[in-house]
Write a protein that holds these residues in place. Structure first.
Motif, short mmCIF file in Angstrom:
data_model
loop_
_atom_site.label_atom_id
_atom_site.label_comp_id
_atom_site.label_asym_id
_atom_site.label_seq_id
_atom_site.Cartn_x
_atom_site.Cartn_y
_atom_site.Cartn_z
N ARG A 1 0.80 -1.20 0.00
CA ARG A 1 0.00 0.00 0.00
C ARG A 1 0.84 1.27 0.00
N ILE A 2 2.17 1.13 0.04
CA ILE A 2 3.04 2.31 0.00
C ILE A 2 3.71 2.44 -1.36
N CYS A 3 4.45 1.41 -1.80
CA CYS A 3 5.15 1.48 -3.08
C CYS A 3 4.35 0.89 -4.23
N LEU A 4 3.25 0.21 -3.90
CA LEU A 4 2.33 -0.38 -4.89
C LEU A 4 2.95 -1.53 -5.68
N SER A 5 4.07 -2.05 -5.21
CA SER A 5 4.69 -3.20 -5.87
C SER A 5 4.00 -4.48 -5.44
N ASP A 6 4.09 -5.52 -6.30
CA ASP A 6 3.56 -6.82 -5.93
C ASP A 6 4.47 -7.44 -4.87
N VAL A 7 3.87 -7.92 -3.79
CA VAL A 7 4.62 -8.48 -2.67
C VAL A 7 4.10 -9.87 -2.36
N PRO A 8 4.98 -10.87 -2.25
CA PRO A 8 4.51 -12.20 -1.84
C PRO A 8 3.82 -12.12 -0.48
N VAL A 9 2.80 -12.90 -0.29
CA VAL A 9 2.06 -12.86 0.96
C VAL A 9 2.96 -13.16 2.16
N THR A 10 4.02 -13.92 1.94
CA THR A 10 4.94 -14.24 3.04
C THR A 10 5.79 -13.05 3.44
N GLU A 11 5.88 -12.03 2.59
CA GLU A 11 6.69 -10.85 2.88
C GLU A 11 5.84 -9.64 3.25
N SER A 12 4.53 -9.75 3.13
CA SER A 12 3.64 -8.64 3.47
C SER A 12 3.48 -8.55 4.98
N VAL A 13 3.50 -7.33 5.53
CA VAL A 13 3.35 -7.14 6.97
C VAL A 13 2.13 -6.25 7.24
N VAL A 14 1.42 -6.58 8.29
CA VAL A 14 0.24 -5.83 8.73
C VAL A 14 0.37 -5.62 10.23
N LEU A 15 0.07 -4.42 10.70
CA LEU A 15 0.14 -4.17 12.14
C LEU A 15 -0.81 -5.09 12.89
N MET A 16 -0.36 -5.55 14.06
CA MET A 16 -1.16 -6.49 14.84
C MET A 16 -2.50 -5.89 15.24
N GLN A 17 -2.51 -4.61 15.57
CA GLN A 17 -3.76 -3.96 15.97
C GLN A 17 -4.69 -3.72 14.78
N CYS A 18 -4.14 -3.82 13.57
CA CYS A 18 -4.95 -3.61 12.37
C CYS A 18 -5.57 -4.92 11.91
N GLY A 19 -4.73 -5.87 11.51
CA GLY A 19 -5.21 -7.18 11.09
C GLY A 19 -5.88 -7.21 9.73
N ARG A 20 -5.91 -6.08 9.02
CA ARG A 20 -6.56 -6.04 7.70
C ARG A 20 -5.53 -6.38 6.64
N THR A 21 -5.70 -7.49 5.97
CA THR A 21 -4.72 -7.91 4.97
C THR A 21 -4.60 -6.90 3.83
N GLN A 22 -5.69 -6.17 3.57
CA GLN A 22 -5.64 -5.17 2.49
C GLN A 22 -4.83 -3.93 2.87
N HIS A 23 -4.39 -3.84 4.12
CA HIS A 23 -3.55 -2.72 4.57
C HIS A 23 -2.08 -3.13 4.63
N GLY A 24 -1.75 -4.27 4.09
CA GLY A 24 -0.39 -4.77 4.17
C GLY A 24 0.60 -3.99 3.32
N THR A 25 1.86 -3.99 3.74
CA THR A 25 2.96 -3.36 2.99
C THR A 25 4.13 -4.33 2.95
N CYS A 26 5.10 -4.04 2.10
CA CYS A 26 6.33 -4.82 2.13
C CYS A 26 7.16 -4.39 3.34
N ARG A 27 8.05 -5.24 3.79
CA ARG A 27 8.82 -4.97 5.00
C ARG A 27 9.68 -3.72 4.85
N ASP A 28 10.31 -3.55 3.70
CA ASP A 28 11.19 -2.39 3.51
C ASP A 28 10.41 -1.09 3.60
N CYS A 29 9.21 -1.05 3.02
CA CYS A 29 8.40 0.17 3.07
C CYS A 29 7.94 0.46 4.49
#
Length: 224
Positions: free
Chosen positions: A46-74
């Protein structure tokens, strides 16, 4: 044997995670190939808009919304930038406001994603936010607390507990230590401002003396 077993466990984990995403998104996720052998579903950062493998996508624990995920570097860059700007109370989900999201980053997540230097800055800014009276020593950068007078007012003269450096609570090391030097510095700043015309169109409030400027409207003014 141990290596084959670990590889099999990783494969099973990836397949289980991929199946979860297929269920959530009805098989609509694209497929990505990463140079480590991973071929499976991916999502968009959701920051750089690049395709990210689901294993590398991170979502805040308090959020939990997979659609709010970002790559680790971003996510690391996003948190590091906010901390360097001193915005330690604004460490929210990058998609805060969307889907009624109000999630904030946790201490555990900061420790997992940030380097030691950035964590030290975070702890320093947190202390300063919690106690606005703290001042940074101009010599060793240690955070120092001011002392109080008997009448409850702050003493402008400060001494660092670590290195013994003397400085001003209001002006740091802009002048020599002491109340007289502090007052003289303030007079020189005001005089220079007057010479520069910065206060030529202002008038002092008759009650508190704070200088104000009327830029529009009627002649009635209210000092805040």
């Amino acid at each position: 044997w141990q290596e084959r077993r670990e590889r099999k466990v990783r494969t099973l984990q990836q397949e289980a995670l991929a199946q979860t995403w297929r269920t959530l998104f009805s098989g609509s996720l694209p497929t990505a190939f990463i140079s480590g052998g991973w071929s499976g579903p991916c999502t968009s950062c959701r920051i750089c808009l690049s395709d990210v493998p689901v294993t590398e996508s991170v979502v805040l624990m308090q959020c939990g919304r997979t659609q709010h995920g970002t790559c680790r570097d971003c996510m690391r860059a996003y948190l590091r930038l906010r901390i360097e700007e001193g915005r330690v109370s604004d460490l929210w989900c990058p998609c805060k406001g969307n889907d009624d999201c109000e999630a904030a980053v946790t201490q555990e997540e900061l420790e997992a994603w940030l380097d030691t230097a950035t964590l030290a800055k975070y702890a320093r800014f947190e202390k300063m936010a919690a106690n606005p009276q703290l001042r940074s020593c101009p010599s060793c950068k240690n955070l120092c607390s001011p002392t109080m007078r008997e009448d409850g007012k702050l003493k402008s003269h400060m001494t660092c507990q670590d290195c013994g450096a003397e400085f001003c609570y209001f002006h740091s090391n802009a002048h020599e230590p002491g109340d007289e030097a502090c007052a003289a510095y303030e007079r020189s700043v005001v005089k220079q401002a007057m010479l520069n015309g910065a206060m030529s169109d202002t008038k002092p409030c008759p009650a508190c003396g704070f200088r104000t400027e009327k830029v529009s409207g009627c002649n009635h003014m209210t000092c805040k």
